[in-house]
Design a protein around this motif. Sequence first.
Motif, PDB file in Angstrom:
ATOM      1  N   GLU A   1      -1.787  -1.183  -4.125  1.00 45.94           N
ATOM      2  CA  GLU A   1      -2.581  -0.195  -3.357  1.00 45.94           C
ATOM      3  C   GLU A   1      -2.166   1.277  -3.537  1.00 45.94           C
ATOM      4  O   GLU A   1      -1.188   1.523  -3.571  1.00 45.94           O
ATOM      5  CB  GLU A   1      -2.867  -0.616  -2.389  1.00 45.94           C
ATOM      6  CG  GLU A   1      -4.327  -0.378  -1.310  1.00 45.94           C
ATOM      7  CD  GLU A   1      -4.966  -0.392  -0.010  1.00 45.94           C
ATOM      8  OE1 GLU A   1      -4.594  -1.577   0.080  1.00 45.94           O
ATOM      9  OE2 GLU A   1      -4.989   0.531   0.132  1.00 45.94           O
TER      10      GLU A   1
ATOM     11  N   ASP B   1      -7.603   3.224  -4.226  1.00 49.04           N
ATOM     12  CA  ASP B   1      -8.205   3.656  -2.094  1.00 49.04           C
ATOM     13  C   ASP B   1      -8.785   4.720  -1.702  1.00 49.04           C
ATOM     14  O   ASP B   1      -9.599   5.143  -2.320  1.00 49.04           O
ATOM     15  CB  ASP B   1      -7.432   3.068  -1.353  1.00 49.04           C
ATOM     16  CG  ASP B   1      -7.769   3.073   0.070  1.00 49.04           C
ATOM     17  OD1 ASP B   1      -8.781   3.323   0.075  1.00 49.04           O
ATOM     18  OD2 ASP B   1      -7.071   2.945   1.392  1.00 49.04           O
TER      19      ASP B   1
ATOM     20  N   ASP C   1       0.769  -1.408   0.445  1.00 44.17           N
ATOM     21  CA  ASP C   1      -0.147   0.147   0.363  1.00 44.17           C
ATOM     22  C   ASP C   1       0.835   0.766  -0.329  1.00 44.17           C
ATOM     23  O   ASP C   1       1.273   1.698   0.812  1.00 44.17           O
ATOM     24  CB  ASP C   1      -0.923   0.040   1.534  1.00 44.17           C
ATOM     25  CG  ASP C   1      -1.603   1.132   0.649  1.00 44.17           C
ATOM     26  OD1 ASP C   1      -1.825   1.305  -0.307  1.00 44.17           O
ATOM     27  OD2 ASP C   1      -2.391   0.769   2.185  1.00 44.17           O
TER      28      ASP C   1
HETATM   29 MG    MG Z   1      -4.798   1.933   1.449  1.00 42.49          MG
END
Ligand code: MG
Length: 336
Positions: free
Chosen positions: A199, A228, A173
Amino acid sequence: MGAFRYSALMSAALLPLTLAEPFRIAHGTSTTRTVLRVARDGRAAEAPFVPYYGEDPAETLAAIQRGTPLAELSRTARLAYDLLEHDLATTAAGRSLGDYAMARLGQPSDLTPAGCRSLGIPENLEIFSERVATLARQFSVLKLKLGSGDLGLDLAIVSVARLAAPEAALLIDVNGGWDLTEAPLMIWKLMDYRPALIEQPLHHSLGLEAWRDLRSEMPEGAPPIFADESAQTATDLAGLAGYADGVNVKLLKCGSFDGAIEMIAGARGLGLGVLLGCMIESSLGITAAAHLAPWADWIDLDGHFYLAHDDYDGITYAPDGSLVMPGRPGIGAVLR
Ligand SMILES: [Mg+2]
């Protein structure tokens, strides 16, 4: 839903949460967070405040106390009351939030995804390596936060984690920490470490054009790329389909349990993968989200583990890392 009426007279309180240790991501470092707790008839729900969303806890509480209409309250407040409403209604019917979701999303097709633990951007790679190895004994999925501002450190984090957890599925992420020249190169370099997905490589403010450009520069065999921050609600999905491979669905982003159900259904309809996420919140908030886990491909529901003191009992993880729901009606979390 039924007879629920939001009222400023329902109990509403801010609860400061102290983190067991500082949590660093690309957006900054947190040592405390705040949730809004609302309650009625002995039932409670909560929603988190996230520093980078810019919603002020004290202003939110003051607005509630002034009797501001629900629709005009902050997203955090709307979510807290929405979850309380769902908790009250499902509890009255002797059902759980998961039963409620089942009636809308249908029988889940696969097993509930394995539990995952997240690691913030580390200060010390040696300690980080030990932490990864320890977590990997229980959890087959680990999420690594990148976007440190130092591309060398970002690569080292993944390299160290891969060595410490050779078999783990690594979710990367970036929290929007790379720009459009860095992202394709970093994704290409990270492929050596077999990430399961990456992500939000690009900052959401770069818009859909950046997602389109990134897709056109994606190396062959690249891992799936999930959105996201760029995917807040179901309405963002159509634009991302074709550029992103999946989305991170969080209750707070959607502002309601039904909104999250709608986002999951929308993602499925567009062929997008679903990662079910959370914020740093207590087990009361995390357990509410966990009812949607059977309809996700991946789950990242460990926000309560960051707290020095979690005052609710809710979901747990079995020794093999699988998610265990509390098996009670409503949200199903209870005060310790
Ligand atoms: Mg995230």
